[in-house]
Design an enzyme around this catalytic site. Structure first.
Site, PDB file in Angstrom:
ATOM      1  N   SER A 146      26.282 -36.960  24.437  1.00  0.00           N
ATOM      2  CA  SER A 146      26.739 -38.137  23.562  1.00  0.00           C
ATOM      3  C   SER A 146      26.244 -37.566  22.357  1.00  0.00           C
ATOM      4  O   SER A 146      25.498 -36.833  21.903  1.00  0.00           O
ATOM      5  CB  SER A 146      25.645 -39.237  23.735  1.00  0.00           C
ATOM      6  OG  SER A 146      25.676 -40.305  22.748  1.00  0.00           O
ATOM      7  N   TYR A 160      17.398 -42.564  25.211  1.00  0.00           N
ATOM      8  CA  TYR A 160      18.949 -42.220  25.434  1.00  0.00           C
ATOM      9  C   TYR A 160      19.317 -41.088  24.817  1.00  0.00           C
ATOM     10  O   TYR A 160      19.760 -40.081  25.375  1.00  0.00           O
ATOM     11  CB  TYR A 160      19.808 -43.597  25.142  1.00  0.00           C
ATOM     12  CG  TYR A 160      21.097 -43.191  25.282  1.00  0.00           C
ATOM     13  CD1 TYR A 160      21.775 -43.283  26.568  1.00  0.00           C
ATOM     14  CD2 TYR A 160      22.073 -42.908  24.318  1.00  0.00           C
ATOM     15  CE1 TYR A 160      23.065 -43.205  26.820  1.00  0.00           C
ATOM     16  CE2 TYR A 160      23.320 -42.709  24.517  1.00  0.00           C
ATOM     17  CZ  TYR A 160      23.972 -42.986  25.689  1.00  0.00           C
ATOM     18  OH  TYR A 160      24.995 -42.662  25.912  1.00  0.00           O
TER      19      TYR A 160
END
Ligand code: NAD
Length: 251
Positions: A146, A160
């Protein structure tokens, strides 16, 4: 339809980027196993849609962070589809926005075990089947990182972001570990992709606000990530390993 019918396992494929990847892979001739965690109906509807369109798809419910379930998932693929050619390590979770000081150990553990341990376990099982050193015929793995891995996601979800940082190291290390054994390992690094992952507890209007921070002034579609994943899996990408593709509209 490609001449060879390669076997592809996609984790977390009941919706979002995983589902788009399953659809496109089936169109391109892969025999697809759709793994998912909880949404049976969505996974079964996707399987039926692919099979009705002349493709070949199966579903298997398993939590990628639980080793016995991962072993059962790969055993299912072995029995029902045969030797695995490709893995997309896509299953991942993003929890509610908050600062580190507010995060519970349960939350941090949930994010790290799903995103990191899940990717490690599935990559391990894939390598055990694909490695030419172990009698396999090679293969390709694509991991989902990501942009958060680069940006750190302060004030929002650094757990995350850190999990995606770990996935980047897994990608680099594993790519080099198995490069001489016929396995390519790459990753995509999406920015804002408009899926259900953002539904969980961001502040109202968060996605709309994020769109304006993207130079292209829009979020990406899951299909735009799926196309890059399929390229990395394909023979077109035969010299690409330890490669990261940013898909973030210029962000
Ligand atoms: P999504 O929430 O729409 O779908 C997630 C999928 O993962 C679902 O199929 C769910 O059943 C499955 N899943 C969740 N936990 C699981 C578990 N423990 N075991 C097995 N399956 C599990 O998410 P998405 O937006 O399609 O994201 C897919 C991947 O892309 C994730 O790894 C995510 O971190 C990454 N990503 C997404 C974005 C984005 O903006 N959407 C950006 C960067 C990276």
């Amino acid at each position: 339809m490609s001449a060879t019918r390669k076997v592809l396992l996609i984790t977390g494929a009941s919706r979002g980027i995983g589902a788009a990847t399953a659809r496109l892979a089936a169109e391109r001739g892969y025999r697809v196993c759709i793994n998912y965690l909880s949404d049976d109906e969505a996974a079964e509807a996707l399987r039926d849609e692919i099979n009705a369109a002349g493709g070949e798809a199966l579903t298997f419910r398993a939590d990628v962070s639980q080793e016995p379930q991962v072993l059962a998932l790969f055993g299912f693929v072995d029995r029902r589809l045969g030797l695995l050619d490709a893995l997309v390590n896509n299953a991942g979770i993003l929890e509610r926005q908050m600062r580190l000081e507010q995060m519970s150990v349960e939350r941090i553990e949930r994010v790290l075990t799903t995103n990191v341990l899940g990717s490690f376990l599935c990559a391990r099982e894939a390598v055990r089947r694909m490695s030419t050193r172990l009698g396999g015929r090679g293969g390709a793995i694509v991991n989902l990182s990501s942009m958060a891995a680069r940006l750190g996601a302060p004030h929002e979800y650094i757990d995350y972001a850190a999990s995606k940082g770990a996935i980047e190291s897994l990608t680099l290390g594993l790519a080099r570990e198995v490069a001489a054994e016929g396995i390519r390992v790459n990753a995509v690094r999406p920015g804002l992709i408009e899926t259900d992952i953002h539904a969980r507890g961001g502040e109202p209007g968060r996605v709309a606000r994020l769109r304006t921070s993207v130079p292209m002034q829009r979020g990406g579609a899951p299909e735009e990530v799926a196309r890059a994943i399929l390229w990395l899996l394909s023979d077109e990408a035969s010299y690409a390993t330890a490669t990261f593709i940013d898909l973030a509209g210029g962000r």
